[in-house]
Motif scaffolding. Structure first.
Motif, PDB file in Angstrom:
ATOM      1  N   THR A 147      47.077  39.890  32.804  1.00 46.46           N
ATOM      2  CA  THR A 147      46.228  40.848  33.503  1.00 46.46           C
ATOM      3  C   THR A 147      45.659  41.897  32.557  1.00 46.46           C
ATOM      4  O   THR A 147      44.446  42.163  32.549  1.00 46.46           O
ATOM      5  CB  THR A 147      47.012  41.542  34.631  1.00 46.46           C
ATOM      6  OG1 THR A 147      47.483  40.554  35.553  1.00 46.46           O
ATOM      7  CG2 THR A 147      46.132  42.537  35.364  1.00 46.46           C
ATOM      8  N   THR A 157      42.401  35.047  40.265  1.00 44.82           N
ATOM      9  CA  THR A 157      42.594  33.842  39.449  1.00 44.82           C
ATOM     10  C   THR A 157      42.567  32.543  40.249  1.00 44.82           C
ATOM     11  O   THR A 157      42.443  31.466  39.665  1.00 44.82           O
ATOM     12  CB  THR A 157      43.935  33.919  38.706  1.00 44.82           C
ATOM     13  OG1 THR A 157      44.988  34.148  39.669  1.00 44.82           O
ATOM     14  CG2 THR A 157      43.928  35.049  37.690  1.00 44.82           C
ATOM     15  N   SER A 206      45.915  37.967  39.519  1.00 44.81           N
ATOM     16  CA  SER A 206      46.621  37.629  38.281  1.00 44.81           C
ATOM     17  C   SER A 206      48.080  38.047  38.288  1.00 44.81           C
ATOM     18  O   SER A 206      48.852  37.639  37.423  1.00 44.81           O
ATOM     19  CB  SER A 206      45.905  38.278  37.089  1.00 44.81           C
ATOM     20  OG  SER A 206      45.795  39.684  37.290  1.00 44.81           O
TER      21      SER A 206
END
Length: 452
Positions: free
Chosen positions: A4, A34, A44
Motif C-alpha cells: 500500500t 486491488t 490493498s
C-alpha cells in the motif's frame, strides 16, 4: 505483505487524479483498490467494500463477469483495433449499431460512436448545430441546459453542464450555451407542491426560448434524473411539459442517458419511464458495464435523415470511435442483460425492494428526505428535520458521512450534503440489507460527530 505505502508514494509522485485537490490527496494517501467481485471491492489492505456506486454509475452487471472478459479476449485476438474513418467499418461496430437500434426507443435508429459520455455531449453540440445549418438556419446555435447539470468535463461537456465550480476554471461556459433552473424540489421548491414546482421549472425553458428568440435556439439538453448533481428526480409534471415546449417551438430534445441508461431506473432508458421522445440520446457507462471506455449518441430519424441527405461530410470523430474490442464487450454486456432479464428484475423486484428499504432511512434524525427510482437513490442530511435546515458548511456533513461509509465498508458518494447510491444492477436483497445497515451505521456516526 501489503504494498500500500509504495503504491501511494508512486501515486502521489506522478499521478494527477480527476476532480481532486492534489495536495490534500497526496498528504492523505490514495485508497488503493486491488480487486473486485460481484458488488464488492477489495483494497490493498484486504478490506472488503460494498460498492454502492457501481464504480462511477457504470458497473451494472457487477465485477468479475467472465463473459465480458472472454468477449474482449476473442476480439483482441481477431481484430484488436481498426478505425471507422476512410469509408471503413468492422463487424463489431455494425453489429452493435444494429443492437442499439433494437433496444433503444423505436425512432432512434442511427448511432455515432464515441469514447465516453463527455465525447457524446461534444458530439451532440456539433451535430445539432450542423443539423440546423443544413436546413438553412445556421444561427440556431444556442443549447439550453440547467444549473447544476453534469454533462461531462470536456470544454463543451462542462459548458453544457451547469456546475459553478467547473465554470470557474478555464473560461467556461463557451458561447452559445444558456442555463435555466433545475427541478430540485427538496432544495429549491419548499412552499410549493411538487406538481406546481415541476411546471414552474419546466416553463423557464419557454421563457428562455422567447427571451433568446426561437430563431437562435437549437436544443434543450437534460439528464432524465440529474445524477452527479445529487440524484435529482423531477416531479412528474416536469418532463411532459419540457416535451410540450420543445414540440411547440420545434426545438430538439437531447436526453443525456449516460447515467440513467441500460436499466438503472427499471427501464432500458429513463426517457421511456418519463414518457419523453428525445431527438438525440447520449449513452456510455452501462453500455459496457464500465469494463471498457465507450460512448454512443443515438440519433433520431428526423435528425439522421437531414444529416444523411443534406449534411455532406460531418467533420467530427475520434480515433477510438467504435473501437472493436469495446463494441464486442458492449454486445456481450447488452446480450447478457437481455438473457438475464436484468431490466425487468430492476423494475419488478430488486428496484422496489431497494426503494422500500431506502425509505426506512427517512426516520433517521439527520435525514430530511429520501428519494429514488430503480437502483439509484439519494438522501438529504439536515440539522433540523422540521425546517430541513442544513448543517453549517464548515461542518462538512456530507464528506464526514462519506468517510464513515468507507471506513465501515460501503461506497456511498457525497454531493454537498446529499448522499447518493447507484449499486450494480445484480445486487441481491441480502446485499441491499447490508447496504442499508452500513448506511444507517454511518449516519449514526455522522450524527454523533456533528453533534460533538
Amino acid at each position: 505483505m501489503s504494498n500500500t505505502r509504495e503504491w501511494q508514494q508512486q501515486d502521489a509522485s506522478h499521478h494527477l487524479h480527476p476532480f481532486t485537490h492534489f495536495q490534500a490527496l497526496n498528504q492523505k494517501g490514495s485508497r488503493i483498490i486491488t480487486g473486485a467481485q460481484g458488488v464488492y471491492l477489495e483494497d490493498s489492505e484486504g478490506r472488503k467494500i460494498l460498492d454502492g456506486m457501481a464504480g462511477l454509475w457504470c458497473v451494472n452487471l457487477g465485477y468479475g463477469r467472465q463473459e465480458l472478459v472472454d468477449a474482449a479476449t476473442r476480439q483482441m485476438q481477431q481484430l484488436p483495433y481498426y478505425n471507422l474513418f476512410f469509408q471503413t467499418s468492422h463487424p463489431p461496430a455494425a453489429q452493435l449499431a444494429t443492437l442499439l437500434a433494437e433496444v433503444t426507443p423505436p425512432h432512434l435508429n442511427h448511432v455515432f460512436f464515441t469514447g465516453s459520455g463527455s465525447e457524446c455531449n461534444d458530439t451532440v453540440l456539433r451535430m445539432v448545430r450542423h443539423y440546423w445549418a443544413c436546413q438553412g438556419q445556421p444561427d440556431k446555435q444556442v443549447i439550453i441546459s440547467r444549473h447544476n447539470a453534469y454533462h461531462g468535463s470536456t470544454v463543451a461537456g462542462a459548458s453544457l453542464g451547469g456546475m459553478k465550480g467547473m465554470h470557474a476554471q478555464g473560461g467556461l461556459p463557451i458561447p452559445g450555451i444558456e442555463h435555466i433552473d433545475q427541478p430540485y424540489h427538496f432544495g429549491e421548491g419548499q412552499g410549493m407542491g411538487p406538481h406546481e414546482f415541476g411546471l414552474a421549472r419546466a416553463r423557464q425553458l419557454e421563457e428562455k426560448i422567447l427571451a433568446l428568440g426561437v430563431d437562435k435556439v437549437a436544443a434543450f439538453i437534460g439528464e432524465p434524473i440529474q445524477g452527479a448533481g445529487g440524484v435529482i428526480i423531477p416531479p412528474d409534471s416536469y418532463w411532459p411539459e419540457i416535451q410540450r415546449i420543445c414540440d411547440k417551438y420545434g426545438i430538439l430534445l437531447i436526453a443525456d442517458e449516460v447515467i440513467c441508461g441500460f436499466g438503472r431506473t427499471g427501464h432500458w432508458f429513463a426517457s421511456e419511464g418519463f414518457g419523453i421522445k428525445p431527438d438525440l440520446m447520449c449513452l456510455a457507462k452501462g453500455i459496457t458495464s464500465g469494463y471498457l471506455p465507450m460512448g454512443a449518441v443515438m440519433v433520431g430519424d428526423r435528425v439522421a435523415e437531414v444529416l444523411i441527405e443534406q449534411g455532406g461530410e460531418f467533420n467530427h470523430g475520434f480515433t477510438y470511435s467504435g473501437h472493436p474490442v469495446a463494441c464486442a464487450v458492449a454486445i456481450a454486456n447488452i446480450t447478457l442483460m437481455q438473457n438475464e432479464s436484468i431490466v425487468k428484475r430492476v423494475h419488478d423486484n430488486i428496484g422496489p425492494y431497494l426503494q422500500r428499504r431506502w425509505r426506512e432511512l427517512a426516520d433517521h434524525p439527520i435525514v430530511g428526505e429520501t428519494r429514488g427510482k430503480g437502483l439509484v437513490a439519494a438522501l438529504e442530511i439536515v440539522q433540523d428535520k422540521g425546517t430541513n435546515t442544513r448543517f453549517p458548511a464548515s461542518a462538512n456533513a456530507g464528506m464526514t458521512c462519506r468517510e464513515f461509509c468507507f471506513n465501515n465498508g460501503l461506497v456511498m458518494r457525497a454531493v454537498g450534503d446529499t448522499m447518493i447510491i447507484s449499486p450494480p444492477l445484480v445486487i441481491t436483497e441480502e446485499q441491499v440489507d447490508e447496504l442499508i445497515d452500513l448506511a444507517r451505521r454511518s449516519l449514526d456516526l455522522t450524527a454523533e460527530a456533528l453533534a460533538g
